[in-house]
Design an enzyme around this catalytic site. Structure first.
Site, PDB file in Angstrom:
ATOM      1  N   HIS A   1      29.492 -38.013 -30.932  1.00  0.00           N
ATOM      2  CA  HIS A   1      28.305 -37.574 -30.669  1.00  0.00           C
ATOM      3  C   HIS A   1      28.756 -36.119 -30.185  1.00  0.00           C
ATOM      4  O   HIS A   1      27.536 -34.984 -30.417  1.00  0.00           O
ATOM      5  CB  HIS A   1      27.847 -38.304 -28.886  1.00  0.00           C
ATOM      6  CG  HIS A   1      27.199 -39.627 -29.298  1.00  0.00           C
ATOM      7  ND1 HIS A   1      28.119 -41.155 -30.224  1.00  0.00           N
ATOM      8  CD2 HIS A   1      26.635 -39.744 -29.528  1.00  0.00           C
ATOM      9  CE1 HIS A   1      27.209 -41.506 -30.608  1.00  0.00           C
ATOM     10  NE2 HIS A   1      26.229 -41.355 -29.342  1.00  0.00           N
TER      11      HIS A   1
ATOM     12  N   ARG B   1      10.137 -19.054 -29.891  1.00  0.00           N
ATOM     13  CA  ARG B   1       9.871 -20.131 -29.256  1.00  0.00           C
ATOM     14  C   ARG B   1      11.397 -20.668 -30.204  1.00  0.00           C
ATOM     15  O   ARG B   1      11.750 -21.528 -29.915  1.00  0.00           O
ATOM     16  CB  ARG B   1       8.107 -21.375 -29.580  1.00  0.00           C
ATOM     17  CG  ARG B   1       8.907 -22.363 -29.384  1.00  0.00           C
ATOM     18  CD  ARG B   1       6.950 -23.052 -29.547  1.00  0.00           C
ATOM     19  NE  ARG B   1       6.856 -23.487 -30.200  1.00  0.00           N
ATOM     20  CZ  ARG B   1       5.896 -23.767 -30.392  1.00  0.00           C
ATOM     21  NH1 ARG B   1       4.350 -23.669 -29.841  1.00  0.00           N
ATOM     22  NH2 ARG B   1       4.895 -24.308 -32.218  1.00  0.00           N
TER      23      ARG B   1
ATOM     24  N   LYS C   1      11.173 -27.633 -29.054  1.00  0.00           N
ATOM     25  CA  LYS C   1      10.944 -28.006 -30.441  1.00  0.00           C
ATOM     26  C   LYS C   1      11.746 -29.133 -31.662  1.00  0.00           C
ATOM     27  O   LYS C   1      12.193 -28.626 -32.303  1.00  0.00           O
ATOM     28  CB  LYS C   1       9.977 -27.107 -30.660  1.00  0.00           C
ATOM     29  CG  LYS C   1       8.790 -27.789 -32.178  1.00  0.00           C
ATOM     30  CD  LYS C   1       8.096 -26.742 -32.232  1.00  0.00           C
ATOM     31  CE  LYS C   1       6.461 -27.360 -33.037  1.00  0.00           C
ATOM     32  NZ  LYS C   1       5.625 -28.610 -32.870  1.00  0.00           N
TER      33      LYS C   1
ATOM     34  N   LEU D   1       5.243 -28.892 -24.388  1.00  0.00           N
ATOM     35  CA  LEU D   1       5.558 -28.443 -25.522  1.00  0.00           C
ATOM     36  C   LEU D   1       4.585 -27.047 -24.771  1.00  0.00           C
ATOM     37  O   LEU D   1       2.857 -26.814 -25.048  1.00  0.00           O
ATOM     38  CB  LEU D   1       5.443 -28.421 -27.461  1.00  0.00           C
ATOM     39  CG  LEU D   1       5.521 -27.498 -27.913  1.00  0.00           C
ATOM     40  CD1 LEU D   1       7.258 -27.233 -28.144  1.00  0.00           C
ATOM     41  CD2 LEU D   1       5.139 -27.371 -29.116  1.00  0.00           C
TER      42      LEU D   1
ATOM     43  N   ARG E   1      31.175 -38.655 -38.081  1.00  0.00           N
ATOM     44  CA  ARG E   1      30.650 -38.535 -37.063  1.00  0.00           C
ATOM     45  C   ARG E   1      30.780 -38.610 -35.322  1.00  0.00           C
ATOM     46  O   ARG E   1      31.786 -39.692 -35.015  1.00  0.00           O
ATOM     47  CB  ARG E   1      29.934 -40.246 -37.842  1.00  0.00           C
ATOM     48  CG  ARG E   1      28.293 -40.121 -36.436  1.00  0.00           C
ATOM     49  CD  ARG E   1      27.769 -41.790 -37.016  1.00  0.00           C
ATOM     50  NE  ARG E   1      26.289 -41.806 -35.615  1.00  0.00           N
ATOM     51  CZ  ARG E   1      26.269 -42.259 -34.875  1.00  0.00           C
ATOM     52  NH1 ARG E   1      27.583 -43.188 -34.167  1.00  0.00           N
ATOM     53  NH2 ARG E   1      25.633 -42.225 -33.534  1.00  0.00           N
TER      54      ARG E   1
ATOM     55  N   TYR F   1      12.112 -27.618 -34.509  1.00  0.00           N
ATOM     56  CA  TYR F   1      11.269 -27.008 -35.235  1.00  0.00           C
ATOM     57  C   TYR F   1      10.418 -26.318 -35.260  1.00  0.00           C
ATOM     58  O   TYR F   1       9.955 -26.117 -33.979  1.00  0.00           O
ATOM     59  CB  TYR F   1      10.998 -28.700 -36.939  1.00  0.00           C
ATOM     60  CG  TYR F   1       9.811 -28.754 -36.014  1.00  0.00           C
ATOM     61  CD1 TYR F   1       9.825 -29.754 -34.574  1.00  0.00           C
ATOM     62  CD2 TYR F   1       8.769 -28.963 -36.279  1.00  0.00           C
ATOM     63  CE1 TYR F   1       9.791 -30.313 -34.113  1.00  0.00           C
ATOM     64  CE2 TYR F   1       7.584 -29.771 -35.760  1.00  0.00           C
ATOM     65  CZ  TYR F   1       7.998 -30.760 -34.443  1.00  0.00           C
ATOM     66  OH  TYR F   1       7.077 -30.945 -33.727  1.00  0.00           O
TER      67      TYR F   1
ATOM     68  N   GLU G   1       0.711 -33.462 -22.905  1.00  0.00           N
ATOM     69  CA  GLU G   1      -0.529 -33.622 -23.536  1.00  0.00           C
ATOM     70  C   GLU G   1      -0.035 -34.421 -25.089  1.00  0.00           C
ATOM     71  O   GLU G   1       0.260 -35.387 -25.012  1.00  0.00           O
ATOM     72  CB  GLU G   1       0.312 -32.615 -24.390  1.00  0.00           C
ATOM     73  CG  GLU G   1       2.443 -32.700 -24.794  1.00  0.00           C
ATOM     74  CD  GLU G   1       3.639 -31.753 -25.024  1.00  0.00           C
ATOM     75  OE1 GLU G   1       2.910 -30.756 -25.449  1.00  0.00           O
ATOM     76  OE2 GLU G   1       4.534 -31.961 -25.105  1.00  0.00           O
TER      77      GLU G   1
HETATM   78  N1  PDD Z   1       2.758 -29.772 -33.291  1.00  0.00           N
HETATM   79  N2  PDD Z   1       2.714 -30.561 -28.448  1.00  0.00           N
HETATM   80  C1  PDD Z   1       3.186 -31.269 -29.699  1.00  0.00           C
HETATM   81  C2  PDD Z   1       3.971 -32.190 -28.525  1.00  0.00           C
HETATM   82  C3  PDD Z   1       3.661 -30.569 -31.020  1.00  0.00           C
HETATM   83  O1  PDD Z   1       4.043 -31.552 -31.371  1.00  0.00           O
HETATM   84  C4  PDD Z   1       2.766 -29.512 -31.086  1.00  0.00           C
HETATM   85  C5  PDD Z   1       2.283 -29.241 -32.011  1.00  0.00           C
HETATM   86  C6  PDD Z   1       1.676 -29.371 -30.018  1.00  0.00           C
HETATM   87  C7  PDD Z   1       1.164 -27.566 -30.496  1.00  0.00           C
HETATM   88  O2  PDD Z   1       2.216 -26.622 -31.348  1.00  0.00           O
HETATM   89  P1  PDD Z   1       1.810 -25.142 -31.317  1.00  0.00           P
HETATM   90  O3  PDD Z   1       0.082 -24.734 -31.092  1.00  0.00           O
HETATM   91  O4  PDD Z   1       2.314 -24.401 -31.349  1.00  0.00           O
HETATM   92  O5  PDD Z   1       0.884 -25.168 -33.021  1.00  0.00           O
HETATM   93  C8  PDD Z   1       1.403 -29.057 -28.566  1.00  0.00           C
HETATM   94  C9  PDD Z   1       3.024 -29.360 -34.543  1.00  0.00           C
HETATM   95  C10 PDD Z   1       2.100 -28.256 -35.399  1.00  0.00           C
HETATM   96  C11 PDD Z   1       3.616 -30.109 -35.252  1.00  0.00           C
HETATM   97  O6  PDD Z   1       4.120 -31.109 -34.812  1.00  0.00           O
HETATM   98  O7  PDD Z   1       3.122 -30.830 -36.749  1.00  0.00           O
END
Ligand code: PDD
Length: 279
Positions: free
Chosen positions: A102, A50, A146, A202, A100, A31, A178
């Protein structure tokens, strides 16, 4: 609400996804969250890059994104959001596969879904700062993707909310990684410190923009390991993200720090970030 679903803009009520979609059964998908500020899509190219990286990492075919911006523009316009900030959520799962298993077959067709939602800026948090907690990072070793597999994020954020905290900041063996939905940075003696890019975080787009602002304003940047035992050294802390923007951190639950109120570097970065969003 109108949403984009597999090539068409359609009413939210008319969208159905099979329970055999691998996104439902395995969290097998990726996503992005992009911010729309009237009238621009913030860092659109970086988000698309990304998204492609995440898809490639999971071996999900990259859909044709030639008209991606037009689709977003149409969604914003048809949902009457042209004049207000909005969050755009994009999800691509590997798609429907029955029965289903894996392992995935190469002919599975991805499910592509986009929604837009009016965004009300959390002015109070941006102005006064937030409290966060610390937890051990128990995620996998590819946090640079992501992926929609977000159970650790969901559970940590839920615990944060239960305690009245805005975010949980994770650490691996004492080194900060993070937050559940944000990156983090600190200020010490007018220099910025943030964990280095690796497979454990991320590569945040807000983080990238903030580091560029620092370089522009002669604020030294240190991408370096930050140990939880050293938190007392810092004068300021901020969490960074598309939704979070630049939110000052004023307290780490249960830890004695010198963070009391949002500091001058945070204010400078917030002001300059806002210019990039709106001017
Ligand atoms: N989240 N780290 C994680 C684990 C994140 O899920 C996000 C963003 C960030 C910041 O990334 P960016 O600056 O590119 O938004 C860092 C999004 C917004 C979400 O999950 O809703």
């Amino acid at each position: 609400m109108l949403v984009f679903f597999n090539g068409q803009i359609t009413d939210q009520e008319k969208v159905f996804i099979s329970p055999f979609d691998r996104g439902f059964q395995f969290s097998d998908g990726v996503y992005e969250v992009i911010k729309y500020y009237p009238k621009r899509f913030f860092e659109l190219d970086a988000h698309i890059a990304r998204l492609k990286n995440s898809l490639n990492a999971l071996e999900i075919p990259v859909p044709n994104l030639d008209n991606f911006k037009q689709i977003l523009e149409e969604l914003i316009a048809r949902n009457n959001l042209v004049n207000s900030p909005a969050n755009i959520y994009i999800q691509i799962s590997r798609g429907y596969q029955f029965p289903r298993r894996h392992n995935f077959s190469p002919d599975v067709k991805p499910t592509f879904f986009i929604t837009v939602e009016k965004y009300l800026s959390p002015e109070e948090e941006l102005a006064n700062g937030v409290k966060v907690g610390l937890e051990e990072d128990i995620r996998w070793h590819r946090c640079d993707i992501k992926s929609t597999s977000l159970i650790p994020n969901v559970l940590s954020k839920h615990r944060a909310a239960q305690k009245g905290l805005s975010e949980i900041i994770w650490h691996r063996k004492g080194n900060i990684t993070e937050g559940t939905h944000s990156n983090i940075c600190f200020i010490k003696e007018n220099s910025l410190f943030t964990p280095p890019l690796s497979n454990f975080i991320l590569p945040g787009i807000t983080r990238k923009v903030v580091l560029n602002l620092c370089r522009q304003f002669d604020i030294p940047v240190n991408e370096t390991e930050i140990n939880i035992n050293g938190l007392k050294e810092f004068d300021e802390a901020m969490i960074l993200g598309t939704v979070t923007e630049i939110t000052p951190v004023i307290k780490f639950e249960g830890i004695d720090t010198n963070l009391k109120k949002p500091g001058p570097i945070c204010r400078l970065l917030q002001r300059e970030y806002k210019k990039l969003c709106y001017e």
